[in-house]
Write a protein that holds these residues in place. Structure first.
Motif, PDB file in Angstrom:
ATOM      1  N   MET A 597     -27.727 -13.612  22.305  1.00  0.00           N
ATOM      2  CA  MET A 597     -27.421 -12.264  22.797  1.00  0.00           C
ATOM      3  C   MET A 597     -26.725 -11.470  21.696  1.00  0.00           C
ATOM      4  O   MET A 597     -25.498 -11.432  21.599  1.00  0.00           O
ATOM      5  CB  MET A 597     -26.594 -12.339  24.070  1.00  0.00           C
ATOM      6  CG  MET A 597     -27.403 -12.922  25.218  1.00  0.00           C
ATOM      7  SD  MET A 597     -26.496 -13.006  26.748  1.00  0.00           S
ATOM      8  CE  MET A 597     -26.655 -11.340  27.362  1.00  0.00           C
ATOM      9  N   ARG A 598     -27.538 -10.848  20.887  1.00  0.00           N
ATOM     10  CA  ARG A 598     -27.008 -10.121  19.733  1.00  0.00           C
ATOM     11  C   ARG A 598     -26.142  -8.935  20.120  1.00  0.00           C
ATOM     12  O   ARG A 598     -25.245  -8.529  19.392  1.00  0.00           O
ATOM     13  CB  ARG A 598     -28.159  -9.592  18.879  1.00  0.00           C
ATOM     14  CG  ARG A 598     -28.796 -10.651  18.099  1.00  0.00           C
ATOM     15  CD  ARG A 598     -30.098 -10.152  17.507  1.00  0.00           C
ATOM     16  NE  ARG A 598     -30.751 -11.303  16.964  1.00  0.00           N
ATOM     17  CZ  ARG A 598     -30.407 -11.854  15.800  1.00  0.00           C
ATOM     18  NH1 ARG A 598     -29.485 -11.303  15.048  1.00  0.00           N
ATOM     19  NH2 ARG A 598     -31.000 -12.932  15.388  1.00  0.00           N
ATOM     20  N   ARG A 599     -26.473  -8.390  21.277  1.00  0.00           N
ATOM     21  CA  ARG A 599     -25.713  -7.250  21.773  1.00  0.00           C
ATOM     22  C   ARG A 599     -24.212  -7.575  21.768  1.00  0.00           C
ATOM     23  O   ARG A 599     -23.386  -6.767  21.351  1.00  0.00           O
ATOM     24  CB  ARG A 599     -26.207  -6.952  23.196  1.00  0.00           C
ATOM     25  CG  ARG A 599     -25.547  -5.853  23.930  1.00  0.00           C
ATOM     26  CD  ARG A 599     -26.319  -5.578  25.221  1.00  0.00           C
ATOM     27  NE  ARG A 599     -26.583  -6.786  26.014  1.00  0.00           N
ATOM     28  CZ  ARG A 599     -25.736  -7.325  26.879  1.00  0.00           C
ATOM     29  NH1 ARG A 599     -24.551  -6.787  27.070  1.00  0.00           N
ATOM     30  NH2 ARG A 599     -26.059  -8.401  27.563  1.00  0.00           N
ATOM     31  N   LYS A 603     -21.208  -5.948  19.424  1.00  0.00           N
ATOM     32  CA  LYS A 603     -19.993  -5.363  20.004  1.00  0.00           C
ATOM     33  C   LYS A 603     -18.749  -5.940  19.327  1.00  0.00           C
ATOM     34  O   LYS A 603     -17.840  -5.202  18.960  1.00  0.00           O
ATOM     35  CB  LYS A 603     -19.931  -5.672  21.512  1.00  0.00           C
ATOM     36  CG  LYS A 603     -20.774  -4.724  22.333  1.00  0.00           C
ATOM     37  CD  LYS A 603     -19.982  -3.469  22.589  1.00  0.00           C
ATOM     38  CE  LYS A 603     -20.791  -2.482  23.416  1.00  0.00           C
ATOM     39  NZ  LYS A 603     -20.158  -1.174  23.417  1.00  0.00           N
ATOM     40  N   VAL A 604     -18.724  -7.248  19.171  1.00  0.00           N
ATOM     41  CA  VAL A 604     -17.575  -7.882  18.529  1.00  0.00           C
ATOM     42  C   VAL A 604     -17.435  -7.347  17.103  1.00  0.00           C
ATOM     43  O   VAL A 604     -16.348  -6.971  16.661  1.00  0.00           O
ATOM     44  CB  VAL A 604     -17.732  -9.422  18.506  1.00  0.00           C
ATOM     45  CG1 VAL A 604     -16.613 -10.070  17.704  1.00  0.00           C
ATOM     46  CG2 VAL A 604     -17.776  -9.972  19.924  1.00  0.00           C
ATOM     47  N   ALA A 605     -18.544  -7.282  16.387  1.00  0.00           N
ATOM     48  CA  ALA A 605     -18.508  -6.830  14.998  1.00  0.00           C
ATOM     49  C   ALA A 605     -18.058  -5.371  14.899  1.00  0.00           C
ATOM     50  O   ALA A 605     -17.452  -4.963  13.916  1.00  0.00           O
ATOM     51  CB  ALA A 605     -19.888  -7.005  14.358  1.00  0.00           C
ATOM     52  N   ASN A 611     -16.340  -3.773  26.524  1.00  0.00           N
ATOM     53  CA  ASN A 611     -17.470  -3.566  27.416  1.00  0.00           C
ATOM     54  C   ASN A 611     -18.689  -4.321  26.902  1.00  0.00           C
ATOM     55  O   ASN A 611     -19.539  -3.772  26.216  1.00  0.00           O
ATOM     56  CB  ASN A 611     -17.744  -2.056  27.491  1.00  0.00           C
ATOM     57  CG  ASN A 611     -18.913  -1.755  28.389  1.00  0.00           C
ATOM     58  OD1 ASN A 611     -19.325  -2.599  29.182  1.00  0.00           O
ATOM     59  ND2 ASN A 611     -19.455  -0.562  28.237  1.00  0.00           N
ATOM     60  N   LEU A 612     -18.744  -5.579  27.245  1.00  0.00           N
ATOM     61  CA  LEU A 612     -19.819  -6.407  26.704  1.00  0.00           C
ATOM     62  C   LEU A 612     -21.096  -6.308  27.535  1.00  0.00           C
ATOM     63  O   LEU A 612     -22.105  -6.919  27.203  1.00  0.00           O
ATOM     64  CB  LEU A 612     -19.376  -7.863  26.615  1.00  0.00           C
ATOM     65  CG  LEU A 612     -18.260  -8.149  25.600  1.00  0.00           C
ATOM     66  CD1 LEU A 612     -17.878  -9.611  25.638  1.00  0.00           C
ATOM     67  CD2 LEU A 612     -18.662  -7.734  24.192  1.00  0.00           C
TER      68      LEU A 612
END
Ligand code: WTA
Length: 635
Positions: A597-599, A603-605, A611-612
Motif C-alpha cells: 500500500m504505497r499510499r 503519506k509517511v514520507a 489521515n492514512l
C-alpha cells in the motif's frame, strides 16, 4: 521560415483552425520544409492498436532541412555556440556551414564503420559539440541514435545498448562536470563486457584521461574522422522511419525505448520551438538541459537548428565555479531566450541574489522552465530577479513521449499565471478524465491528463515492445493517450500540472520509476524487499524515500547498510537515482493479497500520518505504527 503566431488573437485563431481542420493546419506547417517527395496523406491514426502516422509516404531527411534548406541564408551564422565547463577555456562556435561539414565528415566515418540506414548507434558522451555532431551524423545517414545520458551507470548503459542492439558506441575518454571528471570510457568498458552487438567504439579525447583501448574494437575519434570527406549525401528517409530511440523510466523496472520518427518530429519540434520561445533571427537561445534527455534532443538540437537559430550548448553545471555561472554565460553571449528546470532555479535561489547582477541579465527576453511543476516562490524569483520583471516565463509541459512542448504560454503572447502551463499549443487537444473513465468537462476541474487527438510529435512505439506502448499509454482510457500526469483546469481554462499519478517520481526534473530503484535496492545482499516513494524536497522537487526490509544487519550496523544501499543504487542506475532517505523497517504495509500500500508510505514520507485513509485491508496494522515511529521525516 516557420509559421509564427504574433498575438493572442492569432493564437486563438490558429488553435481553432488546428482543431476544426487538422489536415489543413498541419499541411501549412509541413509546407515550410523541404520534402524530397510530398506526403500522400497528412495523418492516419487510431489509438487502439495504436497506429499513428504523419505525412504518410513523405520522403525527406531532417538534416537536409537543417542544412541545405538554411545554408543560403544562414551559412555563416552561428549554429552552435559552445560554452566549456571551465570558464577560462575558450568558447567554440560552429556556423551552419561548419557544422554541416563536421556532420558530413562524421556521417562518412560512421558509414566507413559499416553503419547504415536503420542501424542503431548508442551515444554516451559529455556535452560537447561532437555530441550534437554525432546525433546529426546518424540522422544524415538514417541510422537511429540512442543517446544515453552520461550520468548513467555501466549497468544502465549496458541495458540500453542491448535493448536497442546497437552496433556502434560513441563515447569519450571522460567528461568534465564542475570540478569532477566522469570516466566515461571506463564506465563504457564495464558496460561493454556484455554487449555482444557492439562492433566498434569511437572515443573522443576530451579530458585526456588515461583509457584502455581495445584493439580491433576501439578507435579514437580524431583518427576515425581523419581524411573523411566533408560532403555526404543525405539518406532519403520515409516520414515514419525512426529517427531515434530515447530511454525513459516507467512504472515497471525496465526502461522504455521511446521511438520517434522523422517527419512528424521535425515539423513539431521546429513549430513549437519557434512559437513558444518566439525566436527571432539573430537571437541567442540557451537551453541548459543535457542532450541525454528529450529536452536536449528537441530544444538544443533539432528544434532550434531546424529553425535556423543560434543554440548555446553548455558543458558544465550551474553552480561551478559559483552559482553565477548561468548569468555569466548569459552576459558573455547576450542570451535572449533562457530555458532551464525548476530544480536549477530553486538551487540558485537558495544561494541568494548576490550572483545576480542586473547588467548581466539585460539581454534576456524570454525565460522558460521544463521538467517538473514550478512552485510559486521559484516562479516569482525567476520572474523578478532573473527576468527583471520584464521577461515572460514559458512554463512548458511535455514529455519524452510527446516529442515536443504541449501545454505552454507562447512567450509574450499568452498571459501567464505563476505555476500554470496555461494553454495547449495549436493542434493539441487535452482532456481531463476522472478515475472512472469519465471526461470532466468545463472549468474548475481536476483529474488525469489525456490527449484525445494525435499531433505530429507523438511517439510511435516502444522499441521492440509495441504491446507495452499500448498498455502504458492507450489502455487506461479508451481511445486516448494517457500522460500519467494529474492536472487542474482552473476557472479561466488554464492548465496547472499537478505531478505524476503513477509510480514515476520526478527528481530534479529527472524521471525515475520507483520499481527501477527498488530493483536496484533489492540487489543488495542483505535486503529482502523495498518500496520507494517520492517526498517533497526543497530543491529537487521530489526526493527519494526508500523503505527497506533487511534480513539481518551487517557489522556496519544500520548506518552502514543505509550507506551501502545508496552506493548500490548509484552503481546500478547512476547518482540521479540515489535515495535521499533509507529507512529500515520490519515489514512493508501490505494488503491481504500481498500488494504494497504505497499510499500509506507516501503519506509517511510526506510527514503526514494523520489521515492514512482506509487501512482495513491491511494484513498487519502494527507494521504501519512501527514505520511511523521510525520515520526519517517529522510525522
Ligand atoms: C513532468 C521532460 C509540470 C511531468 C520534457 C511529465 C512537468 C514528466 C512539466 C515528463 C511542467 C514536464 N510542469 N510538470 N512544465 N514538464 N513535467 O519525459 O510529470 O523527462 O510527465 O520529459 O515531467 O518528463 P520527461
Amino acid at each position: 521560415m516557420i509559421n509564427k503566431i504574433h498575438s493572442l488573437g492569432g493564437y486563438i485563431h490558429e488553435y481553432q483552425k488546428s482543431i476544426a481542420n487538422p489536415e489543413a493546419f498541419w499541411t501549412q506547417q509541413a509546407e515550410c520544409f523541404f520534402w524530397r517527395k510530398r506526403w500522400d496523406k497528412v495523418f492516419d491514426w487510431n489509438f487502439d492498436e495504436p497506429n499513428i502516422q504523419w505525412f504518410v509516404n513523405g520522403k525527406l531527411n531532417i538534416t537536409e532541412n537543417i542544412f541545405e534548406r538554411n545554408l543560403y541564408t544562414h551559412g555563416n551564422q552561428e549554429a552552435i555556440i559552445w560554452e566549456p565547463n571551465d570558464p577560462n577555456d575558450e568558447t567554440r562556435t560552429l556556423t551552419y556551414s561548419e557544422l554541416y561539414q563536421e556532420v558530413n565528415k562524421f556521417a562518412n566515418t560512421l558509414k566507413r564503420l559499416g553503419v547504415g540506414k536503420g542501424d542503431r548507434v548508442a551515444i554516451y558522451m559529455p556535452m560537447v559539440p561532437e555530441l550534437a555532431i554525432a546525433v546529426l551524423a546518424c540522422a544524415r545517414i538514417g541510422a537511429i541514435h540512442s543517446v544515453v545520458f552520461a550520468g548513467f551507470s555501466a549497468n544502465a548503459l549496458q541495458e540500453r545498448i542491448n535493448d536497442a542492439t546497437a552496433k556502434v558506441l560513441l563515447t569519450a575518454d571522460g567528461g568534465f562536470r564542475g570540478d569532477k571528471i566522469t570516466p566515461l570510457k571506463k564506465i563504457a568498458d564495464e558496460a561493454l563486457e556484455s554487449c555482444p552487438t557492439i562492433e566498434t567504439v569511437v572515443v573522443l579525447k576530451r579530458t585526456n584521461s588515461e583509457v584502455d583501448m581495445v584493439v580491433g574494437r576501439d578507435i579514437w575519434w580524431h583518427k576515425a574522422i581523419d581524411g573523411q570527406s566533408d560532403t555526404c549525401p543525405a539518406e532519403e528517409m520515409d516520414s515514419e522511419d525512426p529517427l531515434f530511440i530515447l530511454y525513459t523510466s516507467g512504472s515497471t523496472g525496465k526502461p522504455k525505448g521511446i521511438v520517434h520518427t522523422t517527419g512528424g518530429y521535425m515539423v513539431y519540434t521546429a513549430y513549437s520551438f519557434s512559437n513558444v520561445f518566439q525566436y527571432h533571427v539573430d537571437d541567442v537561445y540557451f537551453c541548459t538541459a543535457d542532450i541525454g534527455w528529450i529536452t536536449g534532443h528537441s530544444y538544443i538540437v533539432y528544434g532550434p537548428l531546424l529553425a535556423g537559430a543560434k543554440t548555446l550548448m553548455f558543458e558544465g553545471v550551474p553552480t561551478w565555479p559559483n552559482a553565477g555561472r548561468f548569468w555569466d554565460i548569459v552576459a558573455k553571449h547576450k542570451v535572449n531566450q533562457f530555458y532551464t528546470a525548476p530544480t536549477a532555479i530553486r538551487a540558485l535561489l537558495a544561494k541568494g541574489n548576490d550572483f545576480l547582477e542586473e547588467k548581466k541579465l539585460q539581454s534576456l527576453k524570454v525565460l522558460g522552465t521544463v521538467g517538473e511543476p514550478i512552485n510559486e516562490e521559484a516562479w516569482h524569483w525567476y520572474h523578478d530577479h532573473v527576468g527583471l520583471n520584464r521577461c515572460p516565463i514559458v512554463d512548458t509541459w511535455w514529455q519524452t513521449e510527446t516529442g515536443g512542448i504541449m501545454i505552454s504560454p507562447l512567450a509574450g503572447i499568452t498571459p501567464t499565471k505563476p505555476s500554470f502551463a496555461t494553454l495547449p499549443l495549436p493542434g493539441i487537444q487535452p482532456i481531463i478524465m476522472n478515475g472512472d473513465g469519465k471526461e470532466l468537462t468545463g472549468n474548475s476541474v481536476e483529474g488525469n491528463l489525456c490527449i484525445k487527438f494525435p499531433w505530429p510529435g507523438i511517439a510511435r512505439t516502444i522499441w521492440n515492445d509495441h504491446q507495452r506502448f499500448k498498455d502504458t499509454y492507450f489502455s487506461t482510457y479508451n481511445k486516448m493517450y494517457f500522460t500519467g500526469d494529474g492536472v487542474k483546469r482552473d476557472e479561466d481554462g488554464y492548465y496547472r500540472i499537478l505531478g505524476r499519478v503513477d509510480d514515476v517520481i520526478n527528481v530534479s526534473g529527472h524521471r525515475l520509476g520507483t520499481a527501477e530503484i527498488e530493483n536496484a535496492i533489492n540487489e543488495h545482499p542483505l535486503v529482502n524487499e523495498s518500496a520507494v516513494v517520492g517526498y517533497p524536497h526543497a530543491i529537487k522537487g521530489q526526493g527519494i524515500y526508500a523503505f527497506v526490509v533487511c534480513g539481518e544487519l551487517s557489522t556496519g550496523g544500520e548506518e552502514g547498510i543505509r550507506k551501502s544501499i545508496m552506493q548500490g543504487v548509484t552503481k546500478i542506475i547512476g547518482p540521479i537515482a540515489r535515495p535521499d532517505l533509507v529507512q529500515l523497517v520490519p515489514g512493508l504495509p501490505k494488503t491481504r493479497s500481498g500488494k504494497i500500500m504505497r499510499r500509506i508510505l507516501r503519506k509517511v514520507a510526506e510527514g503526514d500520518a494523520t489521515n492514512l485513509g482506509d487501512i482495513t485491508t491491511l494484513l498487519d496494522e502494527d507494521v504501519v505504527d512501527k514505520i511511523i515511529d521510525g520515520a526519517l521525516v517529522d510525522v
